[in-house]
Design a protein around this motif. Structure first.
Motif, short mmCIF file in Angstrom:
data_model
loop_
_atom_site.label_atom_id
_atom_site.label_comp_id
_atom_site.label_asym_id
_atom_site.label_seq_id
_atom_site.Cartn_x
_atom_site.Cartn_y
_atom_site.Cartn_z
N ILE A 169 -49.52 40.87 -24.59
CA ILE A 169 -50.43 41.37 -25.63
C ILE A 169 -51.08 40.17 -26.33
O ILE A 169 -52.29 40.13 -26.54
N GLY A 215 -46.70 41.46 -17.10
CA GLY A 215 -45.45 42.10 -16.66
C GLY A 215 -45.17 41.66 -15.23
O GLY A 215 -45.38 40.49 -14.88
N GLY A 216 -44.71 42.63 -14.43
CA GLY A 216 -44.55 42.34 -12.99
C GLY A 216 -43.69 41.15 -12.66
O GLY A 216 -43.95 40.43 -11.68
N GLY A 217 -42.62 40.90 -13.44
CA GLY A 217 -41.79 39.70 -13.28
C GLY A 217 -41.21 39.51 -11.90
O GLY A 217 -40.82 38.40 -11.54
N LEU A 240 -48.09 47.94 -24.44
CA LEU A 240 -48.92 47.82 -23.23
C LEU A 240 -49.60 49.14 -22.87
O LEU A 240 -50.32 49.24 -21.89
N PRO A 299 -43.30 48.11 -17.26
CA PRO A 299 -42.29 49.16 -17.11
C PRO A 299 -42.75 50.42 -17.83
O PRO A 299 -43.90 50.51 -18.28
N1 SAM Z 1 -43.40 48.14 -11.10
C1 SAM Z 1 -42.55 48.42 -12.15
C2 SAM Z 1 -42.51 49.84 -12.65
O1 SAM Z 1 -43.55 50.49 -12.75
O2 SAM Z 1 -41.42 50.30 -12.94
C3 SAM Z 1 -42.73 47.44 -13.26
C4 SAM Z 1 -41.96 46.27 -12.90
S1 SAM Z 1 -42.09 44.84 -13.79
C5 SAM Z 1 -40.50 44.25 -13.45
C6 SAM Z 1 -42.27 45.16 -15.50
C7 SAM Z 1 -42.12 43.88 -16.32
O3 SAM Z 1 -42.92 43.93 -17.50
C8 SAM Z 1 -40.68 43.61 -16.79
O4 SAM Z 1 -40.18 42.50 -16.11
C9 SAM Z 1 -40.82 43.37 -18.30
O5 SAM Z 1 -40.01 42.32 -18.77
C10 SAM Z 1 -42.32 43.04 -18.43
N2 SAM Z 1 -42.89 43.29 -19.77
C11 SAM Z 1 -42.57 44.26 -20.66
N3 SAM Z 1 -43.29 44.14 -21.78
C12 SAM Z 1 -44.10 43.04 -21.61
C13 SAM Z 1 -45.07 42.40 -22.42
N4 SAM Z 1 -45.36 42.85 -23.64
N5 SAM Z 1 -45.69 41.31 -21.91
C14 SAM Z 1 -45.41 40.84 -20.66
N6 SAM Z 1 -44.49 41.40 -19.86
C15 SAM Z 1 -43.84 42.49 -20.32
#
Ligand code: SAM
Length: 294
Positions: free
Chosen positions: A155, A99-101, A182, A173
């Protein structure tokens, strides 16, 4: 005020353009931030994405109308999801962020001299691109040579990479949409297998005020897989309730046994050696949530 003066017109114009972003944080609670400018909006294959410049918190990333990060308070979250596990591990070399994009976790990870590789696995490439363009303060380390960006489902990534990482951070998220998986026990088992024999995992685990059922479930699942499980707290003003939890699962190292006098100096604004210790001190209502003695 004389209706004909230019300041009167300027005032009326400002009022007419008074733009607010509102997130429904719970069924009965909203947060609203005054928006200076909409910097970017798009529908990605996964979610609706916006970057808004806000008066209070500066530029802010939202996904499906939920605040993910803001330039003025992101340091708390990103420092706490990274430095606590990295300073618990004896010598972390290869780490994974799922995540953490926005790139904030990666920016913090590469502050550690021992890091040889930080793999950043984000499902939605549009989040990375928007963060590069509109949130350079957060995404600034994405081009570091130690960083490898993988646009894929985290995953699957852990299922395909066994015995690989020293530390895995799940910067997800809320548990909705593509992120539901997740927060599952199956995923935590795959993470365990993806970690080396002394590996550490950490995930953001939501609000102790508003996720009173989710948190004990997550801590129990992680505790059923990892020999050492610890929950810690930090304050992130734009997240529901402000008080935020992270849960660590560790195969060997205990964050409470770290000699904090030996933590190397880091350029941080929230995390410190003292915070490394005190973030694990839980208020009685959180202990109660976890079923621990007060
Ligand atoms: N710090 C933030 C919060 O707690 O609200 C999280 C921010 S970060 C932008 C979360 C990211 O996880 C999103 O960009 C989303 O696209 C990504 N994400 C969601 N599901 C995912 C998955 N299965 N694998 C990888 N990334 C994922």
């Amino acid at each position: 005020m004389d209706p004909k003066t230019s300041s009167w017109f300027a005032e009326q114009h400002k009022k007419a353009l008074d733009l607010w972003f509102t997130e429904q944080q719970t069924k009965n609670m909203k947060i609203s931030l005054r928006v200076k400018q909409i910097l970017h909006r798009e529908m990605t294959p996964f979610q609706s994405l916006a970057v808004l410049d806000t008066e209070q918190f500066g530029p802010m990333l939202t996904l499906d109308n939920i605040i993910q990060t803001t330039v003025r308070d992101e340091f708390v979250y990103h420092e706490m999801i990274t430095h606590v596990p990295l300073n618990t591990h004896a010598a972390p070399k290869k780490v994974l962020v799922i995540g953490g994009g926005d790139g904030g976790a990666v920016r913090e990870i590469i502050k550690h001299q021992s890091i040889e590789k930080a793999v950043h696995c984000e499902i939605d490439g549009a989040v990375i691109e928007a963060s590069r363009r509109f949130l350079p303060e957060i995404s600034c380390a994405l081009d570091d040579p130690r960083v490898e960006i993988v646009v894929a489902d985290g995953i699957k990534h852990v299922q395909e990479n066994k015995d690989t990482y020293d530390v895995i951070m799940v910067d997800s998220p809320d548990p909705i949409g593509p992120a539901v998986g997740l927060f599952s026990a199956e995923f935590y088992k795959d993470i365990f297998a993806s970690l080396k024999e002394d590996g550490i995992f950490v995930a953001q685990t939501e609000s102790p005020f508003f996720n009173r059922e989710l948190i004990p479930d997550l801590v129990q699942s992680i505790g059923g897989i990892f020999p050492v499980t610890r929950l810690y707290l930090a304050v992130v003003p734009t997240y529901p309730g402000g008080l935020w939890s992270f849960t660590m699962g560790s195969k060997k190292y205990d964050p409470l046994q770290v000699d904090i006098a030996g933590i190397p100096p880091l350029d941080t604004r929230y995390y410190s050696p003292e915070i490394h210790r005190t973030c694990f001190v839980l208020p009685p209502f959180v202990k109660e949530l976890l079923g621990s003695p007060k």
